[in-house]
Each structure stands twice: as structure tokens, then as C-alpha cells.
Design a protein around this motif. Sequence first.
Motif, PDB file in Angstrom:
ATOM      1  N   PRO A   1      -4.584  16.425   8.105  1.00  0.00           N
ATOM      2  CA  PRO A   1      -4.181  16.459   9.401  1.00  0.00           C
ATOM      3  C   PRO A   1      -5.561  16.706  10.273  1.00  0.00           C
ATOM      4  CG  PRO A   1      -3.060  17.939   7.851  1.00  0.00           C
ATOM      5  CD  PRO A   1      -4.077  17.267   7.041  1.00  0.00           C
ATOM      6  N   ALA A   2      -6.584  17.326   9.668  1.00  0.00           N
ATOM      7  CA  ALA A   2      -7.793  17.429  10.573  1.00  0.00           C
ATOM      8  C   ALA A   2      -8.494  16.018  11.016  1.00  0.00           C
ATOM      9  CB  ALA A   2      -8.765  18.296   9.915  1.00  0.00           C
ATOM     10  N   LEU A   3      -8.388  14.997   9.866  1.00  0.00           N
ATOM     11  CA  LEU A   3      -8.927  13.829   9.926  1.00  0.00           C
ATOM     12  C   LEU A   3      -7.984  13.185  11.343  1.00  0.00           C
ATOM     13  CD1 LEU A   3      -9.971  12.887   6.556  1.00  0.00           C
ATOM     14  CD2 LEU A   3     -11.626  13.084   8.636  1.00  0.00           C
ATOM     15  N   ARG A   4      -6.857  13.353  11.085  1.00  0.00           N
ATOM     16  CA  ARG A   4      -5.848  12.736  11.863  1.00  0.00           C
ATOM     17  C   ARG A   4      -6.023  12.984  13.378  1.00  0.00           C
ATOM     18  NH1 ARG A   4      -0.320  11.915   8.072  1.00  0.00           N
ATOM     19  NH2 ARG A   4      -0.948   9.856   6.978  1.00  0.00           N
ATOM     20  N   GLU A   5      -6.163  14.517  13.631  1.00  0.00           N
ATOM     21  CA  GLU A   5      -6.466  14.939  14.849  1.00  0.00           C
ATOM     22  C   GLU A   5      -7.731  14.284  15.788  1.00  0.00           C
ATOM     23  OE1 GLU A   5      -4.973  18.116  15.507  1.00  0.00           O
ATOM     24  OE2 GLU A   5      -5.762  18.235  17.610  1.00  0.00           O
ATOM     25  N   VAL A   6      -8.597  13.855  14.655  1.00  0.00           N
ATOM     26  CA  VAL A   6      -9.835  13.427  15.327  1.00  0.00           C
ATOM     27  C   VAL A   6      -9.904  11.853  15.513  1.00  0.00           C
ATOM     28  CG1 VAL A   6     -12.591  13.161  15.165  1.00  0.00           C
ATOM     29  CG2 VAL A   6     -11.330  15.219  14.566  1.00  0.00           C
ATOM     30  N   TYR A   7      -9.504  11.263  14.374  1.00  0.00           N
ATOM     31  CA  TYR A   7      -9.452   9.841  14.260  1.00  0.00           C
ATOM     32  C   TYR A   7      -8.203   9.002  14.942  1.00  0.00           C
ATOM     33  CZ  TYR A   7     -13.751  10.868  12.114  1.00  0.00           C
ATOM     34  OH  TYR A   7     -14.999  11.136  11.672  1.00  0.00           O
ATOM     35  N   GLY A   8      -6.887   9.844  14.950  1.00  0.00           N
ATOM     36  CA  GLY A   8      -5.836   9.403  15.227  1.00  0.00           C
ATOM     37  C   GLY A   8      -5.153   9.309  13.971  1.00  0.00           C
ATOM     38  N   LYS A   9      -3.623   9.336  13.999  1.00  0.00           N
ATOM     39  CA  LYS A   9      -2.717   9.580  12.948  1.00  0.00           C
ATOM     40  C   LYS A   9      -2.785   8.249  12.166  1.00  0.00           C
ATOM     41  CE  LYS A   9       2.314  10.457  12.225  1.00  0.00           C
ATOM     42  NZ  LYS A   9       2.613   9.491  11.867  1.00  0.00           N
ATOM     43  N   ASP A  10      -2.730   7.214  12.893  1.00  0.00           N
ATOM     44  CA  ASP A  10      -2.530   5.938  12.180  1.00  0.00           C
ATOM     45  C   ASP A  10      -3.810   5.585  11.205  1.00  0.00           C
ATOM     46  OD1 ASP A  10       0.236   5.755  12.816  1.00  0.00           O
ATOM     47  OD2 ASP A  10      -0.160   4.651  14.490  1.00  0.00           O
ATOM     48  N   ARG A  11      -4.968   5.801  11.693  1.00  0.00           N
ATOM     49  CA  ARG A  11      -6.281   5.539  11.061  1.00  0.00           C
ATOM     50  C   ARG A  11      -6.502   6.434   9.857  1.00  0.00           C
ATOM     51  NH1 ARG A  11      -8.324   2.007  14.439  1.00  0.00           N
ATOM     52  NH2 ARG A  11     -10.570   2.374  13.157  1.00  0.00           N
TER      53      ARG A  11
ATOM     54  N   PRO B   1       0.955   7.567   7.961  1.00  0.00           N
ATOM     55  CA  PRO B   1       1.113   6.694   6.917  1.00  0.00           C
ATOM     56  C   PRO B   1       0.779   7.139   5.573  1.00  0.00           C
ATOM     57  CG  PRO B   1      -0.663   6.009   8.533  1.00  0.00           C
ATOM     58  CD  PRO B   1      -0.152   7.435   8.952  1.00  0.00           C
ATOM     59  N   TYR B   2       1.291   6.834   4.586  1.00  0.00           N
ATOM     60  CA  TYR B   2       0.827   7.164   2.964  1.00  0.00           C
ATOM     61  C   TYR B   2       1.072   6.087   2.181  1.00  0.00           C
ATOM     62  CZ  TYR B   2       5.942   8.394   2.305  1.00  0.00           C
ATOM     63  OH  TYR B   2       7.084   8.447   2.329  1.00  0.00           O
ATOM     64  N   ALA B   3       0.291   6.114   1.069  1.00  0.00           N
ATOM     65  CA  ALA B   3       0.575   5.138   0.054  1.00  0.00           C
ATOM     66  C   ALA B   3       0.760   5.880  -1.376  1.00  0.00           C
ATOM     67  CB  ALA B   3      -0.709   4.098  -0.011  1.00  0.00           C
ATOM     68  N   GLU B   4       1.562   5.630  -2.254  1.00  0.00           N
ATOM     69  CA  GLU B   4       1.609   6.358  -3.539  1.00  0.00           C
ATOM     70  C   GLU B   4       0.404   5.589  -4.367  1.00  0.00           C
ATOM     71  OE1 GLU B   4       5.252   5.582  -5.193  1.00  0.00           O
ATOM     72  OE2 GLU B   4       4.692   6.680  -7.351  1.00  0.00           O
ATOM     73  N   LEU B   5      -0.309   6.382  -4.682  1.00  0.00           N
ATOM     74  CA  LEU B   5      -1.864   5.865  -5.663  1.00  0.00           C
ATOM     75  C   LEU B   5      -2.212   6.509  -6.599  1.00  0.00           C
ATOM     76  CD1 LEU B   5      -3.758   3.505  -5.234  1.00  0.00           C
ATOM     77  CD2 LEU B   5      -4.794   4.855  -3.516  1.00  0.00           C
TER      78      LEU B   5
ATOM     79  N   ILE C   1     -10.606   2.750   9.359  1.00  0.00           N
ATOM     80  CA  ILE C   1      -9.444   3.358   8.587  1.00  0.00           C
ATOM     81  C   ILE C   1      -9.832   4.342   7.358  1.00  0.00           C
ATOM     82  CG2 ILE C   1      -7.185   2.785   7.628  1.00  0.00           C
ATOM     83  CD1 ILE C   1      -7.155   1.950  10.445  1.00  0.00           C
ATOM     84  N   ILE C   2      -9.360   5.354   7.328  1.00  0.00           N
ATOM     85  CA  ILE C   2      -9.708   6.499   6.061  1.00  0.00           C
ATOM     86  C   ILE C   2      -8.654   6.399   5.435  1.00  0.00           C
ATOM     87  CG2 ILE C   2     -10.753   8.608   5.761  1.00  0.00           C
ATOM     88  CD1 ILE C   2     -11.459   8.898   8.638  1.00  0.00           C
ATOM     89  N   LEU C   3      -9.003   6.241   3.960  1.00  0.00           N
ATOM     90  CA  LEU C   3      -8.054   6.421   2.935  1.00  0.00           C
ATOM     91  C   LEU C   3      -8.298   7.709   2.226  1.00  0.00           C
ATOM     92  CD1 LEU C   3      -5.964   5.542   0.757  1.00  0.00           C
ATOM     93  CD2 LEU C   3      -7.538   4.364  -0.498  1.00  0.00           C
ATOM     94  N   VAL C   4      -7.420   8.579   2.166  1.00  0.00           N
ATOM     95  CA  VAL C   4      -7.719   9.754   1.264  1.00  0.00           C
ATOM     96  C   VAL C   4      -6.907   9.992  -0.083  1.00  0.00           C
ATOM     97  CG1 VAL C   4      -7.902  12.398   1.454  1.00  0.00           C
ATOM     98  CG2 VAL C   4      -8.043  10.921   3.655  1.00  0.00           C
TER      99      VAL C   4
END
Length: 314
Positions: free
Chosen positions: A17-27, A44-48, A1-4
Motif C-alpha cells: 500500500p505504501a508503494l501504491r500510494e507513491v507510485y500509483g496503484k497499477d504500478r 493488481p496481483y499475481a499468484e506466484l 512497474i514494481i513487483l513485490v
Amino acid sequence: IILVTGSTGQIGSELVPALREVYGKDRVIASGRNVAKLREIGEPYAELDVLRRDEIARVVKEYKVNVIVHLAAVLSAKGEQDPSLAWDINTNGTLNVFEVARENRLDMVVVPSSIAVYGPETPDNPGDITVMRPKTIYGISKVVTELLGEYYYLKYGLDVRGPRLPGVISWKTPPGGGTTDYAVEAFYEAVKRGEYTFWVRPDTRLPMIYMPDAIRAFMMLMRADNSALTVRFYNVQGMSFTAKELADTIARYIPGFKADFKPDPLRQRIADSWPKSIDDSKARRDWGWRPVWGLESMARDMIENLKKSLGKKG
Ligand code: VAH
């Protein structure tokens, strides 16, 4: 799971979007401080806020994050308006990310550096390890980011790596507060109004990269085997051109484009302190980096896309 972090910025809004394309939206968890913009990027997103270490730790645990791509930063020109804010976000924010990554034994932290680490004493066409005596708070904070990243790698075995980027040119989300932003603004204004006043001299030459190449650099470096890496931060360059060359190129696609040059002292001084091009041979050798886009192809693509996105007829 990648947090950006910094997901709603110029790079984040395209890297997520590029990462979601490769690793899957939820990841791929987008994060940032602007909830309205996060909503546009989508779940998925988180206020941070990267200044809140406990919040970063909470998000990392909640989503079982194992990689952080840390993009949140204040850029060079804005940093000169508010050095203490730039220092805080760029260095303390980064320290927070590294600390949470270490405590939670994450697999990797990817954090971009910038050609702003270089300064007037840097030799021409600098390589990855050379004199770095930046004169902007942004550049200083990026040197700290690099050194801190190396430190966490050597001391704790945390895999920190990142591309050292030149000016990034793109049409989806405008950059904010950078010195190289003129190379983006020129396209917007050319398409919107047919004229643009550059804030640097016509002969100002800086290294640049087109967003699709920058995204590819992130992806390639993230996937590279750690044993192949000989440094933690790699120069990557797409092209290098003067403001005048850019204006002339735009004029070929937008006939009658009128370029003016009124150097702004602050940003001209910053631009003059950076190298005109950088040596990215280590990235080419270690993980196969090769830019695809040059000035001509980038300009054509920028104008085509901006005409569409700004709602103009081709
Ligand atoms: C800036 N675009 O101008 C950024 C940067 C290449 C420099 O990192 O501040």
C-alpha cells in the motif's frame, strides 16, 4: 512497474500500500502464494511461488516489471524447524529472482537482509561489513542473499540493494515464525488479555524497528542515487530494548499488564546469538536515514491501533 514477492507477509502487507500510494496503484503488482490474502490487498496481483523461475519470468514480462522488491522468506524460528525448506525458499527463491532480473535487464532488485546475518563472533554494535558467522539457517541464507546480491551487482551490473533490518514491530499483519515476534505478540496479548509470557529472558536485548520507520527505510533506499551507495546492504535501526523494558513500557499504557518470562530454548539461543544493537551510521551518512520512532512512541501507537483493530474500547 514494481513487483513485490511475499506481499501478504508482515512487511509486504504494509509496503505494497505504501508503494501504491507513491507510485500509483497499477504500478505495484502484489504477489504471493495465498490468493485469498492477495485479494485482500487488492488488484493488481499475481499468484506466484518464488521457487518457480519460469513463473517469475512470466509475471515480469506480462506486467513489464522493471523493479522487484523481494520479500518472500522463511524466518528464523520456523527455519530451525525446517532448515531445508528455509534454505530452498530463501536462497533458491532469491537466486531465481536475481536470474530473472538479470535476464530481463531489470533496473533494481530490493531485498531486505536481517540482523540474523550476525553471530556470536560478531563484535558489539556491528557495522555493515564485519564478521558474519550466523548459527541459524535463516541467518546463513541471508548472508548468501547479501553475497549473491553483491555478486550480481559486480558481475552483471544488476542494482541489488536492501536494508538489513532488526526485529520489525507492527500491528496490521502479525509476523510468522520469527524470533523477534515476541515484541509484537506482547502487544496483541496485552491488549487482548492483559498478560503475556515472553519466550526470552527479561534481560534479552535486541535491536528493533517500528513498521513506519521500516517502510521509510525501504522507500529512502530505493530512491537513493546509486552513486551515493558505498555498500549494497545497510544496517537500519529504530531502537533497542530488553524484554523487561518492553513489558514495563506496555504496563504504563495497560495498567495491570502481567508479564511472565519463560525462555524457549530454541528462540532464546537464537536471540542470544544476535547483537543487542547495530551501527547504522552508513545509512545515515549515505542516504540520510534517521529513525523517527522510539520505544515510548511506538508502544503508545501500537496499543492505540491494536485497541481499534481488535475491536476494544479505548
Ligand atoms: C526473525 N524478525 O526474528 C526476523 C528477523 C531480526 C530477525 O529477520 O526471524
